[in-house]
Structure formats: structure tokens, C-alpha cells
Design an enzyme around this catalytic site. Structure first.
Site, PDB file in Angstrom:
ATOM      1  N   HIS A  15       0.831  -1.199   0.000  1.00  0.00           N
ATOM      2  CA  HIS A  15       0.000   0.000   0.000  1.00  0.00           C
ATOM      3  C   HIS A  15       0.864   1.246   0.000  1.00  0.00           C
ATOM      4  CE1 HIS A  15      -0.324   0.824   4.668  1.00  0.00           C
ATOM      5  NE2 HIS A  15       0.914   0.646   4.279  1.00  0.00           N
ATOM      6  N   CYS A  34       5.659   5.984   4.715  1.00  0.00           N
ATOM      7  CA  CYS A  34       4.460   5.263   4.250  1.00  0.00           C
ATOM      8  C   CYS A  34       3.859   5.893   3.008  1.00  0.00           C
ATOM      9  CB  CYS A  34       3.425   5.181   5.364  1.00  0.00           C
ATOM     10  SG  CYS A  34       3.867   3.952   6.594  1.00  0.00           S
ATOM     11  N   HIS A  40       4.996  -0.034  -0.471  1.00  0.00           N
ATOM     12  CA  HIS A  40       5.743  -0.915   0.438  1.00  0.00           C
ATOM     13  C   HIS A  40       4.755  -1.950   0.952  1.00  0.00           C
ATOM     14  CE1 HIS A  40       3.889   2.020   3.106  1.00  0.00           C
ATOM     15  NE2 HIS A  40       3.883   1.070   4.015  1.00  0.00           N
ATOM     16  N   HIS A  42       3.264  -5.091   3.747  1.00  0.00           N
ATOM     17  CA  HIS A  42       3.124  -5.534   5.134  1.00  0.00           C
ATOM     18  C   HIS A  42       2.638  -6.986   5.153  1.00  0.00           C
ATOM     19  CE1 HIS A  42       3.561  -1.625   7.083  1.00  0.00           C
ATOM     20  NE2 HIS A  42       2.826  -1.107   6.100  1.00  0.00           N
ATOM     21  N   ASP A  80      -4.888 -10.615  -0.665  1.00  0.00           N
ATOM     22  CA  ASP A  80      -3.571 -11.256  -0.526  1.00  0.00           C
ATOM     23  C   ASP A  80      -2.734 -11.075  -1.790  1.00  0.00           C
ATOM     24  OD1 ASP A  80      -1.588 -12.742   0.787  1.00  0.00           O
ATOM     25  OD2 ASP A  80      -2.272 -14.608  -0.128  1.00  0.00           O
ATOM     26  N   HIS A  81      -1.496 -10.617  -1.589  1.00  0.00           N
ATOM     27  CA  HIS A  81      -0.559 -10.359  -2.689  1.00  0.00           C
ATOM     28  C   HIS A  81      -1.072  -9.301  -3.658  1.00  0.00           C
ATOM     29  CE1 HIS A  81       1.372 -13.888  -1.023  1.00  0.00           C
ATOM     30  NE2 HIS A  81       2.456 -13.548  -1.702  1.00  0.00           N
ATOM     31  N   GLU A 125      -0.745  -4.630  11.560  1.00  0.00           N
ATOM     32  CA  GLU A 125       0.018  -4.212  10.378  1.00  0.00           C
ATOM     33  C   GLU A 125       1.497  -4.572  10.566  1.00  0.00           C
ATOM     34  OE1 GLU A 125      -0.978  -0.687   7.620  1.00  0.00           O
ATOM     35  OE2 GLU A 125       0.466   0.071   9.074  1.00  0.00           O
TER      36      GLU A 125
HETATM   37 NI    NI Z   1       2.568   0.863   5.548  1.00  0.00          NI
END
Ligand code: NI
Length: 135
Positions: A15, A34, A40, A42, A80-81, A125
Site C-alpha cells: 500500500h 508510508c 511498500h 506488510h 492477498d498479494h 500491520e
Molecule cells: Ni505501511
């Protein structure tokens, strides 16, 4: 007598925290790393809690298989992914913070559950940063 049943799940997603109404400088100032335009990732850890009465016929509040499958179809298959900002429609206009992701997950699961059940979402997260949302 109400009992809470909880199921853990996991998904990886990328995200970027970015408010399109703000300048790049303001986004950088508010969101820091962020807001990286290259995104990036998580490793999200999700815990879904369902609270309700025990069904005297099964001894269950909710069948875990049902909850497991619901999390898979409503959350994992969707997120997911994935790049949340670019691939998940819920976040085209909504900043994919952990707070907003928890609310989106709640709202996707809720219609599939009995109205009288209380649904709570805990979303990690990072191992140290997590949010909770309950109806
Ligand atoms: Ni983040």
C-alpha cells in the site's frame, strides 16, 4: 450466555498512504515513509472475533469452517498479494491505513453473519502496531 469465537488469518499486501487532495510535500510530511510512491508491503495478521449465543444443537456459536471459508473468499482472495491502492476497489478513494482496512474487512464479513452476532476485527500491520474495530 455469549461466547467469542476467533479465527486468525494472514495476508500480504502493498500500500501507499497518500491523500490526493494534498501536495506531495504535505503527504510526505504527514505519512513519511508510508507515502513512498513506489509502495511498500506488510504481512497483515487478521483476527476475526464473532460473539454470540451457543447453539444448543451443535454446541457452536459459529462453525469454524464457515468462518475460515468466509475470510478466504471475502478477504484473502481479494487482498492477498495485492496492491491495495491500485487493485482493490474499496481503496481507490479510501486511504488504506490499518484503520480503514479493518473497517472494510468488517463490512465485507458482516452481511454473511447472523445479525445478532457481534463482529470484531483486529488487524496487525506490524507485530507492534494493530487496530481494532467492532460493531
Ligand atoms: Ni505501511
Amino acid at each position: 450466555m455469549k461466547v467469542t469465537v476467533s479465527r486468525k488469518a494472514h495476508f500480504n499486501a502493498a500500500h501507499r498512504l497518500y491523500n490526493k487532495d494534498w501536495s506531495d510535500a504535505k503527504n510526505e510530511n504527514i505519512f513519511g515513509k508510508c507515502s513512498n510512491p513506489h509502495y511498500h508491503g506488510h504481512n497483515y495478521e487478521l483476527i476475526v472475533h464473532v460473539t454470540g449465543e451457543i447453539d444448543p444443537q451443535t454446541g457452536y456459536v459459529i462453525d469454524m469452517k464457515l468462518l475460515k471459508n468466509l475470510i478466504k473468499t471475502e478477504v484473502e482472495d481479494l487482498m492477498d498479494h495485492k496492491n491495495l491502492n491500485e487493485e482493490v476497489a474499496d481503496f481507490f478513494e479510501l486511504i488504506p491505513t490499518a484503520e480503514n482496512i479493518a473497517v472494510v474487512i468488517h463490512n465485507k464479513l458482516k452481511p454473511h453473519l447472523k445479525e445478532e452476532w457481534k463482529l470484531s476485527i483486529t488487524l496487525y500491520e506490524t507485530p507492534r502496531n494493530y487496530v481494532s474495530f467492532s460493531d
